[in-house]
Scaffold this motif. Structure first.
Motif, PDB file in Angstrom:
ATOM      1  N   ARG A 129       0.933  -1.209  -0.024  1.00 19.36           N
ATOM      2  CA  ARG A 129      -0.053  -0.041  -0.197  1.00 19.36           C
ATOM      3  C   ARG A 129       0.949   1.146  -0.100  1.00 19.36           C
ATOM      4  N   ALA A 130       2.108   1.074   0.667  1.00 18.31           N
ATOM      5  CA  ALA A 130       2.938   2.280   0.914  1.00 18.31           C
ATOM      6  C   ALA A 130       3.459   2.611  -0.580  1.00 18.31           C
ATOM      7  N   ARG A 131       3.764   1.555  -1.358  1.00 23.99           N
ATOM      8  CA  ARG A 131       4.537   1.591  -2.324  1.00 23.99           C
ATOM      9  C   ARG A 131       3.444   2.286  -3.441  1.00 23.99           C
ATOM     10  N   ILE A 132       2.111   1.766  -3.554  1.00 18.22           N
ATOM     11  CA  ILE A 132       1.369   2.309  -4.372  1.00 18.22           C
ATOM     12  C   ILE A 132       1.010   3.712  -4.152  1.00 18.22           C
ATOM     13  N   THR A 133       0.657   4.101  -2.930  1.00 17.00           N
ATOM     14  CA  THR A 133       0.495   5.418  -2.636  1.00 17.00           C
ATOM     15  C   THR A 133       1.725   6.228  -3.204  1.00 17.00           C
ATOM     16  N   GLU A 134       3.089   6.123  -2.874  1.00 19.05           N
ATOM     17  CA  GLU A 134       4.052   6.706  -3.356  1.00 19.05           C
ATOM     18  C   GLU A 134       4.083   6.922  -4.813  1.00 19.05           C
ATOM     19  N   CYS A 141      -5.676   9.642  -2.022  1.00 19.28           N
ATOM     20  CA  CYS A 141      -4.508   9.930  -1.264  1.00 19.28           C
ATOM     21  C   CYS A 141      -5.065  10.445   0.005  1.00 19.28           C
ATOM     22  N   GLU A 142      -6.076  11.337   0.009  1.00 19.32           N
ATOM     23  CA  GLU A 142      -6.628  11.704   1.327  1.00 19.32           C
ATOM     24  C   GLU A 142      -7.254  10.534   2.081  1.00 19.32           C
ATOM     25  N   GLN A 143      -7.954   9.797   1.490  1.00 21.47           N
ATOM     26  CA  GLN A 143      -8.403   8.334   2.213  1.00 21.47           C
ATOM     27  C   GLN A 143      -7.091   7.594   2.682  1.00 21.47           C
ATOM     28  N   VAL A 144      -6.263   7.543   2.164  1.00 22.03           N
ATOM     29  CA  VAL A 144      -5.070   6.609   2.649  1.00 22.03           C
ATOM     30  C   VAL A 144      -4.469   7.330   3.999  1.00 22.03           C
ATOM     31  N   LEU A 145      -4.817   8.546   4.059  1.00 23.25           N
ATOM     32  CA  LEU A 145      -4.315   9.367   5.212  1.00 23.25           C
ATOM     33  C   LEU A 145      -4.863   8.593   6.306  1.00 23.25           C
ATOM     34  N   ARG A 146      -5.936   7.754   6.232  1.00 24.50           N
ATOM     35  CA  ARG A 146      -6.595   7.137   7.425  1.00 24.50           C
ATOM     36  C   ARG A 146      -6.163   5.870   7.570  1.00 24.50           C
ATOM     37  N   VAL A 157       2.293   3.929   5.714  1.00 22.91           N
ATOM     38  CA  VAL A 157       1.714   4.201   4.570  1.00 22.91           C
ATOM     39  C   VAL A 157       0.914   5.622   4.790  1.00 22.91           C
ATOM     40  N   ARG A 158       0.576   6.029   6.016  1.00 20.26           N
ATOM     41  CA  ARG A 158      -0.075   7.288   6.273  1.00 20.26           C
ATOM     42  C   ARG A 158       0.982   8.480   5.686  1.00 20.26           C
ATOM     43  N   TRP A 159       2.234   7.967   6.088  1.00 19.76           N
ATOM     44  CA  TRP A 159       3.138   9.198   5.928  1.00 19.76           C
ATOM     45  C   TRP A 159       3.554   9.115   4.205  1.00 19.76           C
ATOM     46  N   SER A 160       3.412   8.089   3.369  1.00 21.64           N
ATOM     47  CA  SER A 160       3.514   8.309   2.177  1.00 21.64           C
ATOM     48  C   SER A 160       2.334   8.976   1.537  1.00 21.64           C
ATOM     49  N   ALA A 161       1.176   8.625   2.249  1.00 19.99           N
ATOM     50  CA  ALA A 161      -0.029   9.586   1.711  1.00 19.99           C
ATOM     51  C   ALA A 161       0.140  10.840   1.827  1.00 19.99           C
ATOM     52  N   VAL A 162       0.698  11.373   3.031  1.00 19.29           N
ATOM     53  CA  VAL A 162       0.876  12.812   3.146  1.00 19.29           C
ATOM     54  C   VAL A 162       1.835  13.271   1.961  1.00 19.29           C
ATOM     55  N   LEU A 163       2.910  12.890   1.642  1.00 21.73           N
ATOM     56  CA  LEU A 163       3.842  13.160   0.600  1.00 21.73           C
ATOM     57  C   LEU A 163       3.067  13.163  -0.730  1.00 21.73           C
ATOM     58  N   SER A 164       2.305  12.198  -0.945  1.00 21.38           N
ATOM     59  CA  SER A 164       1.723  11.961  -2.251  1.00 21.38           C
ATOM     60  C   SER A 164       0.579  12.955  -2.294  1.00 21.38           C
ATOM     61  N   SER A 165      -0.144  13.196  -1.335  1.00 18.95           N
ATOM     62  CA  SER A 165      -1.390  14.147  -1.518  1.00 18.95           C
ATOM     63  C   SER A 165      -1.075  15.321  -1.788  1.00 18.95           C
ATOM     64  N   ILE A 166       0.066  16.006  -1.189  1.00 15.61           N
ATOM     65  CA  ILE A 166       0.423  17.175  -1.746  1.00 15.61           C
ATOM     66  C   ILE A 166       1.204  17.355  -3.090  1.00 15.61           C
ATOM     67  N   ARG A 167       1.550  16.229  -3.628  1.00 15.65           N
ATOM     68  CA  ARG A 167       1.974  16.145  -5.037  1.00 15.65           C
ATOM     69  C   ARG A 167       0.804  15.967  -5.985  1.00 15.65           C
ATOM     70  N   CYS A 168      -0.338  15.413  -5.605  1.00 16.60           N
ATOM     71  CA  CYS A 168      -1.754  15.235  -6.330  1.00 16.60           C
ATOM     72  C   CYS A 168      -2.264  16.515  -6.387  1.00 16.60           C
ATOM     73  N   PRO A 188      -3.853  17.881   8.169  1.00 17.44           N
ATOM     74  CA  PRO A 188      -4.022  17.573   9.801  1.00 17.44           C
ATOM     75  C   PRO A 188      -5.447  17.170   9.848  1.00 17.44           C
ATOM     76  N   LEU A 189      -6.172  17.753   9.634  1.00 10.54           N
ATOM     77  CA  LEU A 189      -7.644  17.405   9.860  1.00 10.54           C
ATOM     78  C   LEU A 189      -8.077  15.890   9.241  1.00 10.54           C
ATOM     79  N   GLU A 190      -7.681  15.962   8.126  1.00  7.73           N
ATOM     80  CA  GLU A 190      -7.955  14.517   7.340  1.00  7.73           C
ATOM     81  C   GLU A 190      -7.191  13.148   8.126  1.00  7.73           C
TER      82      GLU A 190
END
Lengths: 311, 322
Positions: A176-181, A195-200, A206-217, A225-227
Motif C-alpha cells: 500500500r505504501a509503494r502504491i501510494t508513493e 490519497c486523502e483516504q489513505v491518510l486514514r 502508509v499514512r506518511w507516504s499518503a501525506v507526501l503523495s497528497s501534496i503532489r496530487c 492534519p484534519l484528514e
C-alpha cells in the motif's frame, strides 16, 4: 512409501490420501505422482478441491495442472473465484496457466486484480502462458502492477491511476505504501480523494507516504492534519476505561495496558467478598461506590491525556 | 525522577595500590568499572602480575555470568597471553552471542594456530556479529581458505557480497546458513544472492525459505526461486507452510468450557481474565445464596454457550495474508 508401485497400480485414492501426509516432501511427491497418471486421475482429483485441509487442495490442484485436462478448467475457475486462502487461489491460477485453456482468460483477468500479491503475480504469469497480452491501458496497468514492474507503471502515467487506487486494497502495508508513493510520483489530480483516504490507513508508513503523495496530487497541505486526524484510532476509549474501573476496579487499568490492572482487580474482588461477609451486600455497595467513582475519574483523565500524547 | 546515581558513585579505584598489594580480586572488580581507563589499567596490572593473576582470571571466566565473562574476555584481549587461548576457544561455544562475538575478536588479537579450527566453526554461527568477528580474526591470523566453499563462508562472514556472488554454486552452503539468521534483512540478502546464482542447486534452501516467518523474505524467495528455474506451480505448497498465527478452535472452546473466560484470554482478548474472575466470584456467590442444584443447572448451559462462542470466533478469525 513406494510411489513407483502406487503409480503402477494406479492407486489414486492412496495417493490422494498421501496429500494429507504430515511431511511436506511426501505431499509433494504424491502430487507429482498423481500428475503423471493422466486423464484417469482427473475426476477423483476434483473432489479434494473442497477438502478443508489447505495442503490437500493445493496438492490436488498441482496435480491437475500437470494432467492438463480440459474437464478440470471449470472446477479450477470455481476454486479461483471462491477459495478464501491465498495460496490455493495462487496455485489455481498457475494450474490454469499450465493447462492452457483459453476459457481461463476472463477469470484470470479478474484475479489479476486480486487483493493478494501472489495471486496477482501468478495471474500475470498464467495469462502470459495463455498468449494473452494487455490491450487496454487499464489492463496494462494491472498487468505491470501484478509483476511489480514499478518503473513501467510509472511510465504509464495517469492511465495507471485507476488501477493503483483499486490495489490500495492490498493487505500488505509495504505494498500500500509503494502504491501510494507511485500515485504521488504520477501526480494525477484524480488521485486526490484516494490519497486523502489513505491518510486514514492503520499503518504509520502508509499514512506518511499518503501525506507526501497528497501534496503532489494537489491537496492543499492545510487540509492534511484534519484528514489525518480522522483515522481510526488504535488508542483506548477513555470513557470505556472509566466505566470498567467503576464497575470492576482494576479492569480499566488492564484495558489501558497496565500489567498491574488485574492485580488490582483481584484485590478488589477479594475485598468485595470479605466486605460482604462482614457487612452484607448493601453496605458493601455503599462502601465501594464513592471509592470506585474516584478511581473511574482518575482513569478517565489519564486515558484522555495518553490519547492526546499519542496523537 | 530524582537522580540517585550520585549517591552510589564509585570511588576512584587506585590501581597502583591494588597492584602493589597484589590484590587480584580487587583488580578484577576494577574491570567492572564504568571508567574505560580504570578498566584498561586494571587489565594491564593483571597482565603484569603474571601467572597467578592469569589463573584467577581464567577461573573467574567459568562463572556463568554474562557481564563477568564479557569484562574478563576484554581484559584477556588486552593482556594477550597465549595461555588464555584454550579458555577463549571454550567461550566460542557460549550460549550468549555477545560472549561468542567478543571471544572471536579476542582470538584474532592473540594469534595462535590452534584457534583456527574453532574460528572456522564460528563462521557457521547463526549470529552475524559472531560470523563477522570470526572472519576478521581468521584474516588477521592469516588463514587462507582451502576450498571455494570455505572461502564463501569467510566472505559471508566479512559481508563481502560481491566475492560471494562470484564464487557461484560453492557458496550455497554458506548462503543456506545465512537463512537461519535472526535478522530478516540478512535472510533477504541471502535469498537474493541465491536467486542470482540461477542454479537448480539453490532450489532446496529456497523452498525452505518460502515458509520464513517474515513476509518480505517469502516474497523475495518466490522471485529468486523463479530465477533458479523452479516452476511457479510448485511454490504455493511451500508458502502454505509459513507459520500461521491462527489459534486452535478446539483449545479455545475447551478452555472456555472448563475455565470460562480463559478461552477468550487464549485468543488474546484482554477481557478474558475478567470473565474468568467474574465466573469464580459468581459461582461462589451462587453456591452460597442459591444452592448447589440451581448453580450447576444455570452455569453449565452458560459454559456450554461460551465454549461454542469461543470455538466459533476462532474458526471465523481471518488468516494472516501470506
Amino acid at each position: 512409501m513406494d510411489f513407483e508401485a502406487m503409480k503402477n497400480d494406479q492407486d489414486i485414492r492412496g495417493l490422494i490420501r498421501l496429500l494429507d501426509h504430515r511431511k511436506n516432501d511426501v505431499q509433494w511427491r504424491a502430487a507429482d505422482a498423481l500428475g503423471t497418471l493422466g486423464e484417469i486421475a482427473c475426476e477423483p482429483l476434483l473432489r479434494p478441491l473442497v477438502y478443508p485441509k489447505i495442503h490437500v487442495r493445493i496438492g490436488a490442484i498441482e496435480a491437475l495442472g500437470a494432467i492438463k485436462s480440459p474437464r478440470s478448467v471449470e472446477p479450477l475457475i470455481h476454486t479461483l473465484l471462491t477459495d478464501e486462502i491465498s495460496e490455493v487461489r495462487w496455485v489455481a491460477v498457475l494450474a490454469l496457466g499450465e493447462i492452457g485453456d483459453i476459457r481461463a482468460i476472463p477469470p484470470l483477468m479478474v484475479s489479476l486484480k486480486d487483493k493478494d500479491r501472489y495471486v496477482r503475480y501468478g495471474s500475470a504469469k498464467a495469462l502470459e502462458q495463455l498468449g494473452w497480452s494487455p490491450q487496454t491501458d487499464q489492463d496494462r496497468a494491472y498487468y505491470y502492477l501484478a509483476l511489480q514492474a514499478w518503473d513501467t507503471v510509472r511510465k504509464l502515467g495517469k492511465s495507471a491511476t485507476g488501477s493503483l487506487i483499486d490495489l490500495l486494497k492490498d493487505q500488505h502495508p509495504s505494498i500500500r505504501a509503494r502504491i501510494t508513493e507511485m500515485l504521488g510520483s504520477i501526480g494525477d489530480v484524480e488521485a486526490k480523494g484516494s490519497c486523502e483516504q489513505v491518510l486514514r490507513d492503520p499503518d504509520e508508513n502508509v499514512r506518511w507516504s499518503a501525506v507526501l503523495s497528497s501534496i503532489r496530487c494537489g491537496v492543499p497541505i492545510k487540509r492534511l492534519p484534519l484528514e489525518l486526524s480522522k483515522r481510526q484510532r488504535t488508542g483506548h476509549n477513555a470513557f470505556g476505561a472509566a466505566v470498567l474501573n467503576f464497575f470492576f476496579l482494576g479492569v480499566g487499568y488492564d484495558y489501558l495496558g497496565r500489567w498491574w490492572g488485574l492485580l488490582v482487580f483481584e484485590s478488589y474482588i477479594l475485598a468485595t467478598y470479605i466486605f460482604q461477609l462482614l457487612f452484607g451486600l448493601f453496605m458493601t455497595i455503599i462502601i465501594w461506590i464513592p471509592i470506585t467513582a474516584l478511581f473511574a475519574m482518575q482513569t478517565f483523565f489519564i486515558a484522555k491525556r495518553e490519547s492526546a500524547q499519542l496523537g | 525522577m530524582v537522580d540517585l546515581s550520585g549517591l552510589f558513585r564509585q570511588k576512584k579505584v587506585d590501581i597502583e595500590k591494588l597492584t602493589a598489594a597484589k590484590d587480584i580480586s580487587g583488580l578484577i572488580r576494577a574491570l567492572h568499572s564504568s571508567d574505560m581507563n580504570t578498566q584498561s589499567d586494571a587489565a594491564k596490572a593483571l597482565g603484569d602480575l603474571g601467572l597467578e593473576a592469569m589463573d584467577v582470571l581464567i577461573r573467574a571466566l567459568k562463572k556463568k555470568d554474562m557481564d563477568n565473562r564479557l569484562v574478563i574476555i576484554k581484559a584477556l584481549t588486552e593482556i594477550r597471553d597465549p595461555k588464555s587461548v584454550p579458555m577463549l576457544i571454550e567461550m566460542l561455544k557460549d550460549e550468549n552471542s555477545e560472549v561468542r562475538w567478543e571471544a572471536a575478536i579476542a582470538l584474532g588479537e592473540i594469534p595462535d594456530s590452534q584457534s583456527i579450527e574453532p574460528l572456522i566453526m564460528c563462521l557457521h554461527d547463526h549470529d552475524k556479529y559472531v560470523r563477522y568477528g570470526a572472519a576478521r580474526s581468521l584474516v588477521r591470523i592469516g588463514w587462507k581458505p582451502p576450498s571455494d566453499e570455505e572461502k564463501a563462508f569467510l566472505f559471508v562472514g566479512m559481508q563481502d557480497w560481491k566475492v560471494v556472488e562470484q564464487i557461484g554454486n560453492s557458496a550455497i552452503p554458506a548462503l543456506t546458513n545465512m537463512l537461519h539468521d535472526r535478522h530478516s534483512n540478512v535472510r533477504i540478502k541471502a535469498v537474493k544472492i541465491l536467486g542470482e546464482l540461477k542454479s537448480p542447486q539453490a532450489i532446496p534452501p529456497l523452498i525452505q525459505s518460502l515458509a520464513d516467518e517474515d513476509s518480505e523474505v517469502r516474497w523475495k524467495t518466490v522471485l529468486a526461486s523463479e530465477k533458479c528455474g523452479i516452476k511457479l506451480i510448485h511454490l504455493p505448497r511451500g508458502l502454505s507452510c509459513r507459520p500461521k498465527l491462527k489459534k486452535n478452535p478446539l483449545i479455545a472452546g475447551f478452555l472456555n468450557f472448563m475455565l470460562p473466560g480463559l478461552g477468550y484470554a487464549y485468543l488474546a482478548k484482554w477481557w478474558g481474565v475478567m470473565i474468568f474472575e467474574l465466573d469464580i466470584f459468581g459461582t461462589v456467590w451462587a453456591l452460597k445464596y442459591m444452592g448447589e442444584t440451581f448453580t450447576y443447572e444455570t452455569l453449565f448451559p452458560i459454559y456450554f454457550l461460551l465454549a461454542v462462542h469461543a470455538y466459533y470466533i476462532t474458526v471465523k478469525m481471518p488468516v494472516d495474508p501470506p
